[in-house]
Motif scaffolding. Structure first.
Motif, PDB file in Angstrom:
ATOM      1  N   UNK A  12       0.836  -1.199   0.000  1.00  0.00           N
ATOM      2  CA  UNK A  12       0.000   0.000   0.000  1.00  0.00           C
ATOM      3  C   UNK A  12       0.874   1.253   0.000  1.00  0.00           C
ATOM      4  N   UNK A  13       1.960   1.228   0.749  1.00  0.00           N
ATOM      5  CA  UNK A  13       2.886   2.354   0.763  1.00  0.00           C
ATOM      6  C   UNK A  13       3.499   2.615  -0.602  1.00  0.00           C
ATOM      7  N   UNK A  14       3.939   1.559  -1.274  1.00  0.00           N
ATOM      8  CA  UNK A  14       4.513   1.698  -2.615  1.00  0.00           C
ATOM      9  C   UNK A  14       3.444   2.183  -3.594  1.00  0.00           C
ATOM     10  N   UNK A  15       2.242   1.655  -3.469  1.00  0.00           N
ATOM     11  CA  UNK A  15       1.100   2.058  -4.295  1.00  0.00           C
ATOM     12  C   UNK A  15       0.873   3.570  -4.182  1.00  0.00           C
ATOM     13  N   UNK A  16       0.809   4.081  -2.947  1.00  0.00           N
ATOM     14  CA  UNK A  16       0.578   5.513  -2.729  1.00  0.00           C
ATOM     15  C   UNK A  16       1.773   6.348  -3.174  1.00  0.00           C
ATOM     16  N   UNK A  17       2.973   5.868  -2.910  1.00  0.00           N
ATOM     17  CA  UNK A  17       4.178   6.583  -3.337  1.00  0.00           C
ATOM     18  C   UNK A  17       4.221   6.699  -4.857  1.00  0.00           C
ATOM     19  N   UNK A  18       3.864   5.628  -5.543  1.00  0.00           N
ATOM     20  CA  UNK A  18       3.839   5.615  -7.006  1.00  0.00           C
ATOM     21  C   UNK A  18       2.868   6.673  -7.541  1.00  0.00           C
ATOM     22  N   UNK A  19       1.638   6.679  -7.027  1.00  0.00           N
ATOM     23  CA  UNK A  19       0.645   7.632  -7.532  1.00  0.00           C
ATOM     24  C   UNK A  19       0.944   9.059  -7.086  1.00  0.00           C
ATOM     25  N   UNK A  27       4.919  10.224 -15.075  1.00  0.00           N
ATOM     26  CA  UNK A  27       5.492   9.136 -15.860  1.00  0.00           C
ATOM     27  C   UNK A  27       4.416   8.188 -16.376  1.00  0.00           C
ATOM     28  N   UNK A  28       3.207   8.284 -15.849  1.00  0.00           N
ATOM     29  CA  UNK A  28       2.066   7.507 -16.328  1.00  0.00           C
ATOM     30  C   UNK A  28       1.061   8.516 -16.883  1.00  0.00           C
ATOM     31  N   UNK A  29       0.721   8.422 -18.158  1.00  0.00           N
ATOM     32  CA  UNK A  29      -0.161   9.439 -18.748  1.00  0.00           C
ATOM     33  C   UNK A  29      -1.561   9.408 -18.140  1.00  0.00           C
ATOM     34  N   UNK A  30      -2.169  10.583 -18.098  1.00  0.00           N
ATOM     35  CA  UNK A  30      -3.548  10.716 -17.606  1.00  0.00           C
ATOM     36  C   UNK A  30      -4.489  10.087 -18.640  1.00  0.00           C
TER      37      UNK A  30
END
Length: 124
Positions: A12-19, A27-30
């Motif tokens: 969950x921490x990595x998930x939130x850090x990524x977003x 780095x991830x297009x909208x």
């Protein structure tokens, strides 16, 4: 169970850090959204403050979850953001709901695994 709780917290921490980092680095297009969702997001973006604040909160919460600091507090802090994300996708962009649901489910599961920390808050 303890290993599963730790794995879930770190994921969950990595998930939130990524977003959160994606909010700044993009780095991830909208993805494309419909006109109503686009108008709503445009109004929020016009404040120039809303999305950066959300990204900073996601980065801080994600980092604290990864290093196992203030976990019960940061789970409470991120919860309303995830609820709003799910509600946004339910009402305006159902196609993009997957990651919002994953985040909310992880948050709720971590609430459950840390329930002993919240019991004093709800004792009458």
């Amino acid at each position: 169970m303890k290993n599963f709780k730790t794995l879930m917290r770190i994921f969950f921490g990595v998930f939130l850090l990524f977003f959160g980092l994606n909010g700044f680095l993009q780095f991830m297009p909208m993805p494309e959204v419909g006109p109503q969702a686009g108008a709503f997001l445009g109004a929020l973006a016009s404040t120039k403050l809303f999305f950066p604040v959300i990204s900073v909160v996601e980065i801080i919460v994600g980092a604290l979850l990864i290093v196992n600091k203030a976990v019960p507090l940061v789970l409470i802090i991120i919860f309303p953001i995830l609820v709003c994300a799910v509600l946004f996708h339910l009402s305006l962009d159902p196609a993009g709901i997957l990651f919002a649901i994953i985040g909310l489910v992880l948050n709720i599961l971590l609430f459950i695994t840390n329930q002993e920390k919240y019991l004093p808050l709800i004792k009458l």
